[in-house]
Design a protein around this motif. Structure first.
Motif, PDB file in Angstrom:
ATOM      1  N   LYS A 118       0.600  -1.892   0.138  1.00  0.00           N
ATOM      2  CA  LYS A 118      -0.238   0.276   0.107  1.00  0.00           C
ATOM      3  C   LYS A 118       0.754   1.316   0.250  1.00  0.00           C
ATOM      4  N   TYR A 119       2.422   1.332   1.525  1.00  0.00           N
ATOM      5  CA  TYR A 119       3.120   2.713   0.925  1.00  0.00           C
ATOM      6  C   TYR A 119       3.499   2.677  -0.430  1.00  0.00           C
ATOM      7  N   ILE A 120       3.796   1.801  -1.049  1.00  0.00           N
ATOM      8  CA  ILE A 120       4.848   1.548  -2.435  1.00  0.00           C
ATOM      9  C   ILE A 120       4.065   2.252  -3.693  1.00  0.00           C
ATOM     10  N   ASN A 121       2.549   1.837  -3.358  1.00  0.00           N
ATOM     11  CA  ASN A 121       1.428   2.166  -4.193  1.00  0.00           C
ATOM     12  C   ASN A 121       1.651   3.694  -3.964  1.00  0.00           C
ATOM     13  N   GLN A 122       1.303   4.264  -2.517  1.00  0.00           N
ATOM     14  CA  GLN A 122       1.360   5.895  -2.306  1.00  0.00           C
ATOM     15  C   GLN A 122       2.160   6.237  -3.173  1.00  0.00           C
ATOM     16  N   PHE A 123       3.391   5.955  -2.539  1.00  0.00           N
ATOM     17  CA  PHE A 123       4.844   6.614  -3.370  1.00  0.00           C
ATOM     18  C   PHE A 123       5.077   6.572  -5.005  1.00  0.00           C
ATOM     19  N   LYS A 124       4.777   5.633  -5.243  1.00  0.00           N
ATOM     20  CA  LYS A 124       4.190   5.693  -6.810  1.00  0.00           C
ATOM     21  C   LYS A 124       3.167   6.619  -7.270  1.00  0.00           C
ATOM     22  N   GLU A 125       2.184   7.110  -7.478  1.00  0.00           N
ATOM     23  CA  GLU A 125       1.683   7.688  -7.162  1.00  0.00           C
ATOM     24  C   GLU A 125       1.769   8.821  -7.227  1.00  0.00           C
ATOM     25  N   VAL A 147      10.753   1.799   3.206  1.00  0.00           N
ATOM     26  CA  VAL A 147       9.373   2.992   3.791  1.00  0.00           C
ATOM     27  C   VAL A 147       9.289   2.833   5.426  1.00  0.00           C
ATOM     28  N   ASP A 148       8.542   4.104   5.717  1.00  0.00           N
ATOM     29  CA  ASP A 148       8.477   3.652   7.089  1.00  0.00           C
ATOM     30  C   ASP A 148       7.023   4.816   6.915  1.00  0.00           C
ATOM     31  N   PHE A 149       6.264   4.612   7.803  1.00  0.00           N
ATOM     32  CA  PHE A 149       4.404   5.494   8.361  1.00  0.00           C
ATOM     33  C   PHE A 149       4.444   5.310   9.769  1.00  0.00           C
ATOM     34  N   ASP A 150       4.890   7.270   9.901  1.00  0.00           N
ATOM     35  CA  ASP A 150       5.241   7.431  11.053  1.00  0.00           C
ATOM     36  C   ASP A 150       3.458   7.642  11.498  1.00  0.00           C
ATOM     37  N   ILE A 151       2.523   7.074  12.346  1.00  0.00           N
ATOM     38  CA  ILE A 151       1.154   7.444  12.674  1.00  0.00           C
ATOM     39  C   ILE A 151       0.998   8.522  12.754  1.00  0.00           C
ATOM     40  N   THR A 152       2.227   9.129  14.353  1.00  0.00           N
ATOM     41  CA  THR A 152       1.985  10.110  15.158  1.00  0.00           C
ATOM     42  C   THR A 152       1.998  11.370  14.161  1.00  0.00           C
ATOM     43  N   LYS A 153       2.379  10.838  13.212  1.00  0.00           N
ATOM     44  CA  LYS A 153       2.599  12.562  11.996  1.00  0.00           C
ATOM     45  C   LYS A 153       1.914  12.256  10.948  1.00  0.00           C
ATOM     46  N   SER A 154       1.513  11.111  10.966  1.00  0.00           N
ATOM     47  CA  SER A 154       0.709  11.156   9.659  1.00  0.00           C
ATOM     48  C   SER A 154       1.888  11.432   8.559  1.00  0.00           C
ATOM     49  N   THR A 155       2.920  11.034   8.594  1.00  0.00           N
ATOM     50  CA  THR A 155       3.932  11.023   7.578  1.00  0.00           C
ATOM     51  C   THR A 155       3.982   9.936   6.303  1.00  0.00           C
ATOM     52  N   LEU A 156       4.593   9.355   5.393  1.00  0.00           N
ATOM     53  CA  LEU A 156       5.532   8.350   4.830  1.00  0.00           C
ATOM     54  C   LEU A 156       6.463   8.748   4.075  1.00  0.00           C
ATOM     55  N   THR A 157       7.453   8.288   4.700  1.00  0.00           N
ATOM     56  CA  THR A 157       8.636   8.131   3.817  1.00  0.00           C
ATOM     57  C   THR A 157       9.745   7.217   3.578  1.00  0.00           C
ATOM     58  N   ASP A 180      17.071  11.051  -2.880  1.00  0.00           N
ATOM     59  CA  ASP A 180      17.654  11.539  -1.367  1.00  0.00           C
ATOM     60  C   ASP A 180      16.487  11.573   0.119  1.00  0.00           C
ATOM     61  N   HIS A 181      15.022  12.080  -0.757  1.00  0.00           N
ATOM     62  CA  HIS A 181      14.143  11.722   0.460  1.00  0.00           C
ATOM     63  C   HIS A 181      12.744  11.792  -0.527  1.00  0.00           C
ATOM     64  N   PHE A 182      12.047  11.169   0.912  1.00  0.00           N
ATOM     65  CA  PHE A 182      10.642  11.053  -0.041  1.00  0.00           C
ATOM     66  C   PHE A 182       9.630  11.645   1.678  1.00  0.00           C
ATOM     67  N   GLU A 183       8.844  12.141   0.965  1.00  0.00           N
ATOM     68  CA  GLU A 183       8.129  12.751   2.249  1.00  0.00           C
ATOM     69  C   GLU A 183       6.416  12.727   2.254  1.00  0.00           C
ATOM     70  N   TYR A 184       5.344  12.440   2.417  1.00  0.00           N
ATOM     71  CA  TYR A 184       3.739  12.904   2.201  1.00  0.00           C
ATOM     72  C   TYR A 184       3.270  12.654   3.398  1.00  0.00           C
ATOM     73  N   ASN A 185       2.413  13.989   3.553  1.00  0.00           N
ATOM     74  CA  ASN A 185       1.866  13.983   5.189  1.00  0.00           C
ATOM     75  C   ASN A 185       0.660  13.950   4.421  1.00  0.00           C
ATOM     76  N   SER A 186       0.147  12.894   5.598  1.00  0.00           N
ATOM     77  CA  SER A 186      -1.366  12.669   4.629  1.00  0.00           C
ATOM     78  C   SER A 186      -2.379  14.019   4.890  1.00  0.00           C
ATOM     79  N   ARG A 187      -1.512  14.871   6.113  1.00  0.00           N
ATOM     80  CA  ARG A 187      -2.998  16.041   7.132  1.00  0.00           C
ATOM     81  C   ARG A 187      -3.012  16.805   5.721  1.00  0.00           C
TER      82      ARG A 187
END
Length: 416
Positions: A118-125, A147-157, A180-187
Motif C-alpha cells: 500500500k505504501y509503495i503504491n502511494q509512493f508511485k502515485e 518505507v516507513d509510516f509514522d502514524i503520530t505524524k501521518s507521514t510516509l517516508t 535522497d528523501h521522500f515524504e508525504y504528509n496525509s494531513r
C-alpha cells in the motif's frame, strides 16, 4: 586581400577561444580508502552525460558550462555516492571516496509489513505521478525501497541506499534515480522529494523514436524547467507564460477571531453563568457546531489577481551564472500555448480560476523562504525553496526531461 584574410582568420580564432573559455571540465579519481576503482560509472544528475573511470579510477567530463552540478557514482560493492560541484570560471578536480556496501545481517531484524505494498503504491502515485505518461512508467527494482509510516505524524517516508531504476516508455528514458528523501504528509497533503536522476535513452526503432521526440516536446513545454529557462533569458512572455499573483484576503465567511473565541467560551461555560443554553445543564449542540466550524474555517482565502506581473520586477542577477527570484504572496503562472487536459482536470490538483480566465495550464509557485536561485538551464539551486500547486504539482518524474534537453524547434532554429 592578404590583410583582410589574416583579419578574418584572427577573428575566427578569437571566436573559437571565446567558445572554449565558456566550457570547462570536471575530472578526478574515484577510489576507496586504498586504491582507485576502475570501471566506476560517473553520471551528471539531471543529464544524459556520463563516463567510466579508467584502470586507475580516473575520469573526466568535458564541455560543461558554468553552473552547479551533482556527480553520481555507482559501482558494484560500494554505496552510491553523490557530490555537488560548482563550476564558475575554471575547471574542477575532485576526489571521490566511496564506502563499501557491507550488509551487517546480524544487526538487521527483518519484519514483514502487511502495509508495504500500500505504501509503495502511494509512493508511485506521488513520485512518478498520475499523468498519462505515468501509466507507461515502471519501477524495475521496488525491492530497494525502504518505507516507513509514522502514524503520530501521518507521514510516509521512503528512502533507498541504491539507485532506483524507473523505465519510462512514454518518453523513452530509463532513469537511475538516487533518492535522497521522500515524504508525504496525509494531513497537509504536502509532498516533498529530492534526489538525483540520470537519463538513459531506451533503444528502440526509428518510428518509436519519433513518438518519443513528440512526447518529450509536450512534456517540456509549459513545465517549470521551460518557465525558468525562459525567465533566465528574459523571454517568458514571448514563450507563452503570463505571471499573475495569488493574494490572500480575509475570509468574508468567517467571523472575527475574538467573536468566535468569546462565543465558544460562553457556550461551554457552566450552567447559570450564561443564558445561551436552552436548558440549564445542557449545551446547545447546534450552536456549538456552528461556532466550532467557524473556528475551523481558514482565516484567509486566495484571490486571483488580474494584473500582469512584469518579470523584471521579480528577477535579479545573483552572480554571472545564476539569477534570483523573489516576491511576496504567491505567483500564478499561466502557460497560454497549452490548454488543461481532461486527465488533469479530473485530478485534485486543479486551481480555481475566475470564469473569464481561459483554461490555460495554471501553476502556483509558493516561496518557502526569501527567494530562489536558478540557472540558465532551468535548474533550481535550492530544492526546498518552492512549493508547487496546480499543473506543476501534477507533473512529476514521469514527465521529466533531462536538464540539457533542447526542444526540436530550437534545434532546427540553431541549425539554420
Amino acid at each position: 586581400m592578404i590583410k583582410s584574410l589574416l583579419a578574418s582568420l584572427f577573428f575566427i580564432f578569437i571566436g573559437i577561444c571565446a567558445i572554449a573559455q565558456n566550457t570547462f571540465t570536471i575530472s578526478g579519481i574515484v577510489r576507496d580508502n586504498k586504491d582507485g576503482l576502475p570501471g566506476a560509472s560517473i553520471y551528471l544528475s539531471g543529464y544524459k552525460i556520463a563516463t567510466v573511470a579508467d584502470n586507475d579510477g580516473k575520469f573526466k567530463l568535458t564541455n560543461l558550462k558554468p553552473g552547479s552540478y551533482d556527480l553520481l557514482v555507482q559501482i558494484v560493492g560500494y554505496l552510491p555516492y553523490s557530490k555537488s560541484v560548482i563550476i564558475s570560471d575554471k575547471s574542477v578536480v575532485v576526489d571521490l571516496v566511496l564506502k563499501e556496501n557491507v550488509a551487517q545481517l546480524d544487526e538487521v531484524v527483518v519484519r514483514a509489513d502487511p502495509n508495504r505494498q500500500k505504501y509503495i503504491n502511494q509512493f508511485k502515485e506521488f513520485f512518478i505521478g498520475k499523468s498519462p505518461n505515468a501509466l507507461q512508467c515502471k519501477i524495475l527494482n521496488p525491492q530497494v525501497l525502504n518505507v516507513d509510516f509514522d502514524i503520530t505524524k501521518s507521514t510516509l517516508t521512503v528512502t533507498t541506499t541504491e539507485f532506483l531504476v524507473v523505465e519510462n516508455k512514454a518518453l523513452g528514458y530509463r532513469l537511475k534515480y538516487m533518492l535522497d528523501h521522500f515524504e508525504y504528509n496525509s494531513r497537509t497533503h504536502i509532498i516533498y522529494y529530492s534526489g538525483h536522476p540520470f537519463f538513459e535513452e531506451l533503444k528502440t526503432s526509428t518510428a518509436k523514436k519519433n513518438k518519443y521526440i513528440a512526447a518529450r516536446e509536450i512534456a517540456y513545454y509549459g513545465s517549470s524547467q521551460h518557465f525558468f529557462r525562459s525567465l533566465y533569458a528574459g523571454k517568458s512572455k514571448e514563450e507563452g507564460f503570463i505571471i499573475n499573483k495569488m493574494i490572500k484576503i480575509p475570509n468574508p465567511n468567517r467571523y472575527p477571531e475574538y467573536v468566535i473565541n468569546s462565543t465558544l467560551e460562553k457556550i461551554k461555560s457552566l450552567p447559570g453563568k450564561t443564558g445561551i443554553r436552552k436548558t440549564a445543564g445542557k449545551i446547545d449542540t447546534a450552536l456549538l457546531n456552528f461556532w466550532t466550524k467557524q473556528q475551523a474555517m481558514p482565516r484567509t482565502i486566495d484571490k486571483f489577481s488580474r494584473g500582469d506581473v512584469l518579470p523584471d520586477t521579480l528577477v535579479h542577477d545573483f552572480n554571472e551564472n545564476m539569477k534570483y527570484l523573489s516576491y511576496t504572496d504567491a505567483l500564478i503562472i499561466q502557460y497560454t500555448k497549452e490548454k488543461e487536459s481532461l486527465a488533469y482536470s479530473n485530478t485534485g490538483f486543479w486551481i480555481f480560476r475566475p470564469l473569464d480566465v481561459p483554461e490555460n495550464e495554471i501553476s502556483v509557485a509558493n516561496l518557502t523562504g526569501p527567494g530562489v536561485r536558478f540557472y540558465e538551464n532551468g535548474g533550481i539551486h535550492d530544492s526546498r525553496a518552492l512549493l508547487y500547486e496546480g499543473f506543476w504539482a501534477y507533473e512529476k518524474v514521469a514527465d521529466m526531461v533531462p536538464m540539457d534537453y533542447i526542444p526540436l524547434q530550437k534545434k532546427e532554429t540553431n541549425s539554420k
